[in-house]
Scaffold this active site. Structure first.
Site, PDB file in Angstrom:
ATOM      1  N   ARG A 160       0.836  -1.202   0.000  1.00 53.44           N
ATOM      2  CA  ARG A 160       0.000   0.000   0.000  1.00 53.44           C
ATOM      3  C   ARG A 160       0.872   1.254   0.000  1.00 53.44           C
ATOM      4  NH1 ARG A 160      -5.175  -1.752   0.344  1.00 53.44           N
ATOM      5  NH2 ARG A 160      -5.397  -3.797   1.317  1.00 53.44           N
ATOM      6  N   ASP A 161       0.435   2.232  -0.806  1.00 50.36           N
ATOM      7  CA  ASP A 161       1.163   3.496  -0.889  1.00 50.36           C
ATOM      8  C   ASP A 161       1.083   4.215   0.458  1.00 50.36           C
ATOM      9  OD1 ASP A 161       2.046   5.428  -3.536  1.00 50.36           O
ATOM     10  OD2 ASP A 161       1.731   6.425  -1.597  1.00 50.36           O
ATOM     11  N   ILE A 162       2.191   4.808   0.860  1.00 51.38           N
ATOM     12  CA  ILE A 162       2.259   5.479   2.154  1.00 51.38           C
ATOM     13  C   ILE A 162       1.452   6.787   2.154  1.00 51.38           C
ATOM     14  CG2 ILE A 162       4.326   6.905   1.758  1.00 51.38           C
ATOM     15  CD1 ILE A 162       5.355   5.840   4.489  1.00 51.38           C
ATOM     16  N   ASN A 212       4.366   6.314 -13.870  1.00 54.45           N
ATOM     17  CA  ASN A 212       4.930   7.644 -14.089  1.00 54.45           C
ATOM     18  C   ASN A 212       6.378   7.537 -14.562  1.00 54.45           C
ATOM     19  OD1 ASN A 212       2.564   8.874 -13.116  1.00 54.45           O
ATOM     20  ND2 ASN A 212       3.266   8.689 -10.995  1.00 54.45           N
ATOM     21  N   VAL A 214      10.259   7.921  -7.349  1.00 57.11           N
ATOM     22  CA  VAL A 214      11.067   6.761  -6.947  1.00 57.11           C
ATOM     23  C   VAL A 214      11.524   6.078  -8.225  1.00 57.11           C
ATOM     24  CG1 VAL A 214      11.119   4.574  -5.713  1.00 57.11           C
ATOM     25  CG2 VAL A 214       9.767   6.480  -4.793  1.00 57.11           C
ATOM     26  N   HIS A 271       7.289   1.212 -11.236  1.00 54.05           N
ATOM     27  CA  HIS A 271       6.201   0.689 -10.407  1.00 54.05           C
ATOM     28  C   HIS A 271       4.885   1.072 -11.041  1.00 54.05           C
ATOM     29  CE1 HIS A 271       7.548   4.612  -8.936  1.00 54.05           C
ATOM     30  NE2 HIS A 271       6.264   4.878  -8.702  1.00 54.05           N
ATOM     31  N   HIS A 327       0.958   2.022 -10.174  1.00 56.32           N
ATOM     32  CA  HIS A 327      -0.005   2.435  -9.152  1.00 56.32           C
ATOM     33  C   HIS A 327      -1.362   1.827  -9.497  1.00 56.32           C
ATOM     34  CE1 HIS A 327       2.316   6.057  -7.605  1.00 56.32           C
ATOM     35  NE2 HIS A 327       2.911   5.870  -8.759  1.00 56.32           N
TER      36      HIS A 327
END
Ligand code: AMP
Length: 116
Positions: free
Chosen positions: A29-31, A87, A96, A100, A102
């Site tokens: 999970r994204d922070i 992205n 980052v 990745h 999302h």
């Protein structure tokens, strides 16, 4: 050696809410979630940017999408729908530098891709 914050999550050096892992990928999970559900799927192969992809990476990129779709079905929001985003570099908003995907879901999402 690649050493982004995501590599440190893969190595369990920093905590994360991990929702999926296999030999190829990790999902957590994204922070700073941008939707009620916001999960990141990250390959374990170091690839800094989408610009670095070659045909040899086609399978691992496909695995990212399959893992996201499987998670959506497993969590019960596949029929309502969701969005996947990757992205690249400054204009894409990449922060980052390990590629990745999302996965955003859980509510109707606004339109995307607007510039300031
Ligand atoms: P991007 O801007 O596309 O590079 O996405 C990077 C994402 O990583 C952002 O949505 C951040 O909120 C997320 N992020 C950064 N650090 C962490 C962390 N330690 N755990 C989970 N997500 C993180």
């Amino acid at each position: 050696m690649s050493d982004t914050i995501f590599d440190r999550i893969i190595r369990r050096e920093i905590p994360a809410d991990i929702v999926f892992e296999d030999e190829h990928l990790i999902g957590f999970r994204d922070i700073a979630p941008q939707a009620p559900v916001h999960v990141l799927f990250v390959p374990k192969t170091p690839i800094a940017r989408l610009n670095d992809l070659t045909p040899a990476h086609a399978e691992i990129v496909g695995r990212l999408a399959v893992a996201a779709a499987d998670f959506a079905k497993q969590e019960g929001f596949a029929e309502d729908g969701y969005r996947i985003v990757m992205n690249c570099n400054e204009h894409g908003g990449q922060t980052v530098f390990q590629i990745h995907l999302h996965l955003l879901a859980g509510a109707p999402l606004g339109r995307f891709g607007t510039s300031k």
